[in-house]
Design an enzyme around this catalytic site. Structure first.
Site, PDB file in Angstrom:
ATOM      1  N   GLN A  76      20.669 -64.093  16.638  1.00 19.22           N
ATOM      2  CA  GLN A  76      21.322 -64.918  15.621  1.00 19.22           C
ATOM      3  C   GLN A  76      21.330 -66.381  16.068  1.00 19.22           C
ATOM      4  OE1 GLN A  76      25.642 -65.385  14.830  1.00 19.22           O
ATOM      5  NE2 GLN A  76      25.232 -64.263  12.925  1.00 19.22           N
TER       6      GLN A  76
ATOM      7  N   TYR B 141      30.465 -72.343  10.163  1.00 21.58           N
ATOM      8  CA  TYR B 141      29.592 -73.094  11.069  1.00 21.58           C
ATOM      9  C   TYR B 141      28.646 -73.983  10.254  1.00 21.58           C
ATOM     10  CZ  TYR B 141      31.821 -70.026  14.374  1.00 21.58           C
ATOM     11  OH  TYR B 141      32.780 -69.362  15.106  1.00 21.58           O
TER      12      TYR B 141
ATOM     13  N   ARG C  20      22.629 -64.723   7.342  1.00 30.56           N
ATOM     14  CA  ARG C  20      23.964 -64.137   7.144  1.00 30.56           C
ATOM     15  C   ARG C  20      24.817 -65.131   6.366  1.00 30.56           C
ATOM     16  NH1 ARG C  20      27.767 -60.419   9.692  1.00 30.56           N
ATOM     17  NH2 ARG C  20      29.822 -61.354  10.054  1.00 30.56           N
TER      18      ARG C  20
END
Length: 357
Positions: A98, A179, A226
């Site tokens: 990720q 984020y 994601r």
């Protein structure tokens, strides 16, 4: 539940089952961002899941937010991750790294260059963060220039290429949980007036361009993303247009032919149904707090192709075996989630160990 144990096609990969290890920050990397010595054992222990999605891994010095998180942009990082991917592959597993740029969720004391965090706009998240000096307020970030936004996209591309060099089966772009990619999506964090702010299309542009750049470099079948529609953590507010933004974003990302979409689902069932309709590749669904007796429900209903689990996998290296045999699960130790060494990381007992103890 039987359907989650069946193989599934994802991109160019055939996974041995439909259960996924969700990405979880563990803060056990070396100071330079090289994965820690026990990381190979940690991930290999869980290689019987259909897919492992690793902890968030920074694509650059600017991308680091927390202490002791791994990177994937230097030769040392690649060598460290290669040991992990080799260990997972030796046990028949598949692993996506990720890529997580923390953006404004950062503190200068936690980064290798000790610089101010960067973000779409100079807006602080209004929350403290753990540092080597203890909890400190996160300072106001510096707004990226338009050229720096494009360089950040190039940093993601470079990190993805390095992940493949390290033997990863692909990368997952972290576009969730407040984020950097998520910050571009949210009006509360993005008040830009260039092509990366303002309209729904502009708010979605950064995520789409990151995904496009990576897919062009390493292949769409090795690229995933994601998202977490509706998240309100750490000063994130997607506003009234949030659902429409995700409908647009998912439809545009679907055109790229990515390996999968990984959704953290927070309860908006009509929106989830709309996104499922707009997405034609594999869909991984993560419902935080889902009970054990509900495992497999989303795959059985057709709402998801795979299901992701976090704490249950963290605490049970033989998660698949315990599910198949209806054995009890270890309980996760919250005190050892972040930092430390073997305790609460690679020492959770498997069934065979528990029986012999």
């Amino acid at each position: 539940m039987t359907s989650v144990f069946l193989p599934v096609r994802m991109g160019n990969h055939t996974l041995q089952n439909r259960l996924v290890m969700a990405p979880m920050t563990r803060s056990r990397a070396q100071f330079d961002g090289t994965p820690g010595q026990l990381a190979s054992e940690y991930y290999a222990q869980r290689a019987d899941l259909g897919l492992i999605v690793t902890e968030g891994t920074q694509p650059s010095d600017d991308g680091q937010g927390y202490l002791m998180t791994p990177g994937i942009y230097t030769d040392a990082h690649v060598a460290g991750w290669r040991a992990i991917t080799s260990a997972v592959h030796a046990r028949g597993g598949r692993l996506f790294i990720q890529l997580m740029h923390a953006g404004r969720m950062s503190h200068p004391d936690n980064t290798p260059h000790h610089r101010q965090g960067v973000a779409p706009s100079a807006i602080a998240p209004g929350t403290p963060m753990f540092t080597a000096k203890g909890m400190q307020d996160i300072p106001t970030p510096r707004a990226l220039t338009t050229e720096e936004v494009r360089q950040t996209i190039a940093d993601f591309r470079h990190a993805a290429r390095r992940a493949i060099e390290a033997g990863a089966d692909g990368v997952e772009i972290h576009g969730a949980n407040a984020y950097l990619v998520h910050q571009f999506l949210a009006p509360s964090a993005n008040t830009r007036t260039d092509e990366y702010g303002g309209s729904i299309e502009n708010h979605a542009r950064f995520a789409i361009e990151v995904a496009t750049a990576i897919a062009d470099d390493i292949g769409a079948d090795r690229t995933a993303i994601r998202l977490s529609p509706g998240t309100t953590m750490w000063g994130i507010d997607e506003g009234a247009e949030g659902p429409d933004l995700y409908r647009y974003l998912v439809a545009e990302l679907d055109k790229l032919g990515l390996a999968y979409l990984h959704l953290m689902h927070l309860g908006n069932e009509p929106l989830l149904a709309d996104l499922r309709e707009r997405w034609t590749q594999a869909l991984i669904l993560n419902r935080p707090g889902r009970a054990r007796e509900q495992i497999g429900d989303d795959v059985a209903s057709g709402l998801a192709d795979l299901e992701a689990y976090g704490q249950m996998v963290l605490a049970n290296p033989d998660f698949i075996t315990r599910l198949k045999t209806d054995a009890p699960m270890n309980t996760a130790d919250h005190n050892t989630f972040f930092g430390g060494s073997a305790q609460g990381y690679v020492d959770y007992p498997a069934l065979t160990e528990a029986v012999s103890a």
